[in-house]
Design an enzyme around this catalytic site. Structure first.
Site, short mmCIF file in Angstrom:
data_model
loop_
_atom_site.label_atom_id
_atom_site.label_comp_id
_atom_site.label_asym_id
_atom_site.label_seq_id
_atom_site.Cartn_x
_atom_site.Cartn_y
_atom_site.Cartn_z
N GLY A 183 72.05 -42.77 1.61
CA GLY A 183 72.73 -41.75 0.82
C GLY A 183 72.08 -41.54 -0.53
O GLY A 183 71.21 -42.32 -0.95
N CYS A 184 72.50 -40.50 -1.22
CA CYS A 184 71.85 -40.14 -2.48
C CYS A 184 72.17 -41.17 -3.58
O CYS A 184 71.26 -41.77 -4.16
CB CYS A 184 72.22 -38.73 -2.90
SG CYS A 184 73.99 -38.39 -3.00
#
Lengths: 342, 342, 342, 342
Positions: free
Chosen positions: B150-151
């Site tokens: 994920g970011c």
């Protein structure tokens, strides 16, 4: 009610502009002197076009003239220089409301550490009151030297102090991450602050030893009733004009519950005009409070880690500087505290 | 070198757009299928005008067609839905590179807690590799199910893991404050994301229990060699299009010095194309890395509190999503890791 | 002085919010009814957190209650719907100040062309006054139906009219290029208005036949004393929250000199509180007037082409909508025109 | 294919940065010299952190060294200074691609009027080709002195020229309103360009006699086949980093129809890689083309006024400066025109 004669010294930055915005519509003030060495003799509207219709002119500062004609003086000067003006004005009995950092620290030693020079007038520190009205209202009424709280400190001390006083939060291992709009850097003409360097940019700066740190630690130690607080404060620059968000992570102490945390904050600020404690589940947003003197506070208790999380928002130029200065003046001179601020 | 036939499933959001930007100029890829139920039959240039000149058209997803014609499939779908597509594609031997959250967590129990439903295919979790190339390169080469990190997790795991592994930082009491641009919320048409609600706004959200938290805790526990990490992660929304800044506060362990911290980070990433450790004294800025696949890292040791402070910046759509997906594909298929990413 | 009882109908958008900001601090108004079908029964502070401290609640609109308790009604409704409310309120003798477009055009035919439906109450058009105070002050005093000028029209009619009246500028071949902040689109939840679609974006829209065009042409024809003006008006969307800049290019007529142009503008507006004609050589900037009711005007004469160039800035929500509405109310009820607006 | 040795002279501004971004990934270029007096001896990554990983260092400019080692030289210098460098380099047979304004005007008299000094080398003007590839491709192949078109001029000449050539639009009474992002002002450290002065600000500037005006008029006159065009060009500053929008209003000539206008534009640019004519009904948006070399063009015919309205968008640093410079180099040296630009 009589009208105060007011001088604003060093009014060429954004705090000065905000002071003028507030004071020129204050019903009990007459801004009779506005000084700026850089802009002396220029109409104020030439420097700040919003004031184009007001008949105001910058002058070079003239202490004798200020002493002869003014009741109250706002200092919007760099640290160090503020003291030079404060001394003669205090001696003449004027009230000095200082937006600089000169009189915020009780300890001249801390001043020396963080400002890299001896305090220019340590004897005045005892006389000064820390100009955070919700914490020092009673002393502000009686003082002629009011050192307005800094912008980041205001956003941190207001939400945190009641929880330290209540014993629900520990004064140890406090961590604060703050984000400020670019006007917080002043009207500074420097490469890091030009538009293409700030827009579409988020960045941390001064992660250790920011000059606002000792001021925050001093006030949190007083709230906790201990000698020293040692904490982390990490500011960030974000691309908005105005507004500070501070996110504060505290160790919850035994007995802390969500309900008690809410009670402590609501008891502390339920009657305060300029502090808005949000219901649990809502978090503040700088856009709710820009151009107001309000500090908005949200809170939660993280059961996963046992941390109390506080989030606050203020307008760095209003509650973080000039609005607070006017609020302090209102208190000092017996006006309704919100006069000129709504 | 042969050319891969590529499908992008669910390409109507910003991650999908970024994937198309990267894949359409990748020398070893031919994007032959782009699906979007919402936009089926529309030219891609109608949805994303940047691609007006490319001859591409959205189609409704057709598993059989994908199986018959493609080598590798990127899933840019909501969680849950991604699994539905992954199962038949994996069964047919295709490589699935998933940008959703479906296969990031090793524990289906954690998935249930944070996503409020049972994991749709827990048997696939063992087969999946966590798609953070700098940490799992060897496994990515061999896996047909790559769950791109994920970011926020990418921005936190990269700087923090080497310090936990080295024993210089404690895995306890980790605090992270992150700020993300609005594209991180997706191409979501909802009141909180319209321009006047985001511009001149800074706000915290989801201060407890954000869905990226278990993913971060999982990977930091693995780095620290312990069963569980329990930490605080507080995200904020700031008015930029792209970019994440994460500020990470860690307890330094005995023996930690500024020099050793720098050595650990430089040893970990000195040969990495997409991680840039800044010299001490410099801090990252999202504007340095937007539209690149780089994670920029700054560090310091706060002698005042004994904390290690790490600051990292990534582009949430590139290193935080689609750039990382392409980097994973490059690794999986034996291309130079930076192909199409510079 | 007695206090007016005020209703705001349809207060859920940005104009409604701005009206509330202005009216809640107006010394001669008591906002007793605020309606919104969508938000009925919600505290206003839930929809607009800035008003969290005010004790206000949305209600569903109830004409009988408004008639029974209010003196003046502000309509912040979509066109068409405004008329439905105006009719019964006017019949009961209330003063209606309409922010919609329903009563701005003198010609029901023009209304039909630009709004694609017959005017809902053409008989009211004669009774209505165009609510641009600097042009129609005398009529506003006497009217119970005040159709507040639109945002773009205000920014264009104010600078242009005096030059047409003076005969220095031709009413033919007028070209206007305007730029508006995103709040001008209302609080509209639609893909083109989400942050990542507006930020780092500049775009023209509606280059022919924008709905504000007939209103501008009507007023410029009246100023020029001719039957029809036919002109170009091209609006653009730029990434600011508030503010309109209009750049107006006019053919200079024989005899036009820079000095005469300045004289005409200064004579027209020298005594106006809310129009600021800048000295030649200075140009307006939206940031000088946001959150004020001021229209700032700059001018020049281009000797190269023989064109008069006018540039104006207003805040689309204040002078372009709600501030102007309050100014109109002040005039109508005999208050100082600037009451509540400084 | 052999590799060109390239020098970039005066690379400390945003155009220089953009040139480096493009040239460092160009497959047929080796940037061997980068000069900046101000930054001499500094690594490029210190000035532009995006290039931290490239092994590049600024040097003070050394003409002899450039002559001895380079094939092509890009000049990103202030006007006037560019000529000083161009003369000796041309004499040594190098190809000079100039981003300054020194060689854009055919007429030294016009140069004197707009730049307030005599042209420093009028004899070179005949030798120079105007570096707008879509208009002068054949001449660019053969010239050693390429004067890259300015940013505003590119955005105006591309859409307008075909319509003047076709006889559908009149070259008289052309009006252009343009909006530029702040990087268009260069990396200039000056009060009007700091973030709080540009953010939430829209403003016109230089409404008469902008230095790009004679360049636009020259090229439009050539397109129209007449001696002189006299027109209005009014630029505005808007708060984006990159991007220009130009809105162009032309008198339609007899015979102009919407269909013919579309045909003319599509015929002119249907085969151009870097000009995208939108279908009627769509308008360009700077966000579609930032960081690309594309000029996006929309058009309409206003039957109400008989005007042709063209709207164009470019990235001021790419198609408006450095991308165009690289495109010119590609043409000059026989590379595919899009090399390094997609």
């Amino acid at each position: 009610m009589s009208v105060l004669q007011v001088a604003v010294i060093g009014a060429s930055g954004y705090s000065g502009e905000e002071l003028l915005r507030l004071l020129t519509r204050h019903p009990h003030c007459n801004v009779s002197i506005i000084t700026s060495r850089q802009h002396a003799e220029k109409p104020v509207g030439e420097v700040f076009p919003r004031f184009a219709d007001e008949i105001l002119c910058f002058t070079a500062p003239d202490i004798e003239q200020i002493k002869a004609t003014c009741d109250v003086v706002f200092l919007a000067l760099p640290h160090g220089l503020a003291t030079e003006f404060a001394i003669p004005l205090l001696n003449s009995g004027l009230t000095v409301i200082d937006i600089s950092a000169d009189f915020r620290l009780n300890s001249p030693d801390k001043y020396q550490i963080y400002y890299n020079e001896p305090h220019p007038a340590p004897e005045l520190l005892e006389q000064a009151v820390y100009g955070l009205p919700e914490r020092y209202r009673a002393k502000i009424v009686e003082s002629n030297l009011i050192a307005c709280a800094g912008c980041y400190p205001t956003s941190i001390i207001l939400p945190t102090s009641p929880l330290l006083e209540s014993g629900l939060a520990s004064p140890e291992k406090i961590v604060v991450s703050s984000m400020s709009g670019v006007s917080g850097a002043g009207r500074k003409v420097d490469l890091p602050y030009i538009f293409p360097e700030c827009n579409e940019s988020v960045r941390a700066y001064a992660p250790c030893g920011h000059r606002h740190l000792p001021e925050i630690e001093q006030e949190l130690a007083l709230a906790a009733g201990i000698a020293e607080v040692t904490m982390n404060f990490i500011p960030h620059l974000v691309p908005v004009n105005r507004g500070i968000n501070s996110t504060i992570i505290l160790d919850a102490l035994p007995g802390a519950t969500l309900e008690k945390i809410g009670d402590v904050l609501n008891n502390a600020y339920g009657n305060e005009k300029f502090v808005r404690v949000l219901p649990h589940g809502k978090l503040p947003d700088t856009k709710h409070i820009t151009l107001t003197n309000v500090c908005e506070i949200g809170y939660t208790l993280d059961s996963h880690t046992g941390k109390i999380i506080l989030v606050s928002c203020i307008d760095n130029l209003t509650k973080g500087a000039s609005g607070q200065a006017v609020q302090n003046m209102n208190i000092r001179f017996g006006f309704d505290e919100a006069t000129g601020l709504c």
